[in-house]
Design a protein around this motif. Structure first.
Motif, mmCIF file in Angstrom:
data_model
loop_
_atom_site.group_PDB
_atom_site.id
_atom_site.type_symbol
_atom_site.label_atom_id
_atom_site.label_comp_id
_atom_site.label_asym_id
_atom_site.label_seq_id
_atom_site.Cartn_x
_atom_site.Cartn_y
_atom_site.Cartn_z
ATOM 1 N N ASN A 253 0.831 -1.196 0.000
ATOM 2 C CA ASN A 253 0.000 0.000 0.000
ATOM 3 C C ASN A 253 0.873 1.257 0.000
ATOM 4 O O ASN A 253 2.106 1.174 0.091
ATOM 5 N N LYS A 254 0.217 2.430 -0.107
ATOM 6 C CA LYS A 254 0.936 3.704 -0.173
ATOM 7 C C LYS A 254 1.643 4.034 1.135
ATOM 8 O O LYS A 254 2.682 4.703 1.135
ATOM 9 N N GLU A 255 1.098 3.575 2.255
ATOM 10 C CA GLU A 255 1.724 3.856 3.546
ATOM 11 C C GLU A 255 3.112 3.241 3.628
ATOM 12 O O GLU A 255 4.061 3.867 4.121
ATOM 13 N N LYS A 258 5.453 5.304 1.553
ATOM 14 C CA LYS A 258 5.832 6.538 2.241
ATOM 15 C C LYS A 258 6.904 6.268 3.296
ATOM 16 O O LYS A 258 7.845 7.066 3.458
ATOM 17 N N ASN A 259 6.778 5.178 4.023
ATOM 18 C CA ASN A 259 7.780 4.832 5.031
ATOM 19 C C ASN A 259 9.121 4.501 4.384
ATOM 20 O O ASN A 259 10.183 4.852 4.912
ATOM 21 N N GLU A 267 9.155 1.194 11.023
ATOM 22 C CA GLU A 267 7.703 1.236 10.999
ATOM 23 C C GLU A 267 7.099 0.261 9.990
ATOM 24 O O GLU A 267 5.883 0.186 9.842
#
Length: 355
Positions: A253-255, A258-259, A267
Motif C-alpha cells: 500500500n501507499k503507507e 511513504k515509510n 515502521e
C-alpha cells in the motif's frame, strides 16, 4: 484440494485432457500429440452446447388443513430470467437474465485459432470443464520461443476461461513462462495488455473474436518481448538496487511506500520485511538466478519477484496459487516489478526513487 472436474456419467470420464504429462489431480485423458481444436474439444469433454431455457414456478393454490401444506398449482413463467442448460444431458448450469449471451465452448477455441494462422498453429495443452460443465478453461502454447541470451528460453502461453452460469466474465490472459524454472512472467508490455475480460452481453462473441487484437497479441509480440528482455540482460543492477526494487515492488500500500521514502524502516511490518527478505534471498541464491542472463541484471531482478511467487511463497492450495498468479496479488506485484525494471532499464537508479 478438490479438483472440481466435471464427471460425465454417460462416457464414464472426467472432462479434462492434457498433453503428455498427467495433471496434478491425475484425472482425465492424456494424449501424446498436440490436438486440433476439434480434437481438444472432444478430448476435454467440451463438445456440448448450452441453451437458454424459460424458467417457470408453481402457482400457489389454497392450503390444505392447518399445516400450511401447498397443493401443486399451474405453472407461472418467470419473466426476464432463463436457465442455462446443457443440450446433451439437460443439466441446469445456472440462471441468467434476458440479455445474457451464451458463448459456446467451440467459440472459445476460435479465440485461439484466430491468433496464429498458417501451418504453425496454436498448441492446445490442457482443457476441461468444472462442476456440471458451467465453467470451462483452456490453456494453449503459441508456436516458437522467446530467446533471452544464449540459452534462456521463454514459452508463450494463452489461457482462457468462461462460464455458463451467469457468474464471471470471459477472461483471456497471455502468460509467458521461463523454461529454465517455469516462472510465469506477467509481462504486460507498453501498448499491450496481458489480460482482457469480456461480459456475456450481445457483443460477447464478436469481442471474443477480436480479443487477441484488443490484447495486442500476435506473432509480433514475441519479437517485441524478446527485444525488451534481452535489453534487460545487458543492464547491470547492484545488490543494493535489487533490494530497493524488491521493496517497492512488494509494497502492499501507499503507507509502506511513504515509510520507504522517508527511511522509516522500523515502521514497516514484520510480515512485509520477511517477504522482502525471502524475495531478495531468492534473487541472490537460487540456482536459476546464477545464469548469465540473470545474475546481476535487470532481467534477474524481475525473475526474482516472479520466482518468489512461483517457487517460494506458500499458498493454501493449488487453486489459490493459480488465482494469485493469473489475477491476484502475484500478478499485481509482478506487474509492478515489470514496470520498475522497464523504467530502470531506461532511466537507471532514478527509476527507484519514490519522490
Amino acid at each position: 484440494m478438490a479438483h472440481h472436474l466435471n464427471y460425465n456419467e454417460e462416457n464414464n470420464a472426467y472432462s479434462f485432457f492434457s498433453v503428455k504429462e498427467r495433471a496434478w489431480h491425475g484425472l482425465g485423458k492424456i494424449v501424446e500429440q498436440y490436438p486440433t481444436s476439434a480434437e481438444a474439444l472432444k478430448y476435454a469433454g467440451l463438445d456440448y452446447e448450452v441453451v437458454k431455457s424459460p424458467l417457470f414456478t408453481c402457482q400457489r393454490d389454497e392450503t390444505i388443513g392447518d399445516n400450511g401444506e401447498m397443493v401443486k398449482g399451474s405453472q407461472l413463467a418467470v419473466p426476464n430470467h432463463y436457465a442455462t442448460v446443457r443440450t446433451d444431458n439437460d443439466a441446469v448450469l445456472g440462471v441468467v437474465g434476458k440479455d445474457y449471451e451464451i458463448v459456446q465452448n467451440v467459440n472459445a477455441f476460435e479465440f485461439f485459432d484466430a491468433i496464429v494462422g498458417g501451418e504453425e498453429g496454436i498448441l492446445y495443452e490442457t482443457a476441461g470443464a468444472l462442476g456440471k460443465g458451467e465453467r470451462i478453461f483452456i490453456t494453449a502454447k503459441m508456436p516458437g520461443y522467446i530467446k533471452v541470451g544464449k540459452d534462456d528460453y521463454i514459452e508463450q502461453y494463452l489461457f482462457l476461461t468462461t462460464s455458463h452460469d451467469g457468474f464471471g466474465s470471459i477472461t483471456a490472459a497471455f502468460t509467458p513462462v521461463r523454461v529454465v524454472c517455469h516462472n510465469t512472467l506477467n509481462a504486460a508490455m507498453r501498448n499491450h495488455s496481458n489480460a482482457i475480460k469480456i461480459r456475456h452481453t450481445a457483443s460477447a462473441n464478436d469481442r471474443l473474436k477480436q480479443a487477441h487484437t484488443l490484447m495486442g497479441i500476435s506473432n509480433n509480440l514475441a519479437g517485441e518481448l524478446q527485444g525488451l528482455l534481452n535489453q534487460w540482460t545487458k543492464v547491470r543492477i547492484t545488490d543494493k538496487e535489487v533490494k530497493k526494487l524488491i521493496q517497492v515492488a512488494m509494497a502492499p500500500n501507499k503507507e509502506v511506500l511513504k515509510n520507504l521514502e522517508a527511511g522509516k524502516m522500523d515502521e514497516l511490518s514484520t510480515n512485509y520485511t520477511n517477504i522482502v527478505d525471502k524475495v531478495y534471498e531468492y534473487a541472490i541464491s537460487s540456482p536459476t538466478q546464477q545464469m548469465e542472463t540473470t545474475a546481476g541484471t535487470v532481467f534477474g531482478a524481475y525473475n526474482a519477484v516472479t520466482g518468489y511467487f512461483q517457487n517460494v511463497r506458500n499458498y493454501k492450495d493449488d487453486e489459490a496459487k493459480f488465482k494469485s498468479i493469473i489475477e491476484g496479488t502475484a500478478k499485481q506485484r509482478e506487474q509492478t516489478a515489470f514496470d520498475l525494471c522497464r523504467n530502470f532499464s531506461n532511466h537507471g537508479a532514478n527509476a527507484l526513487k519514490l519522490n
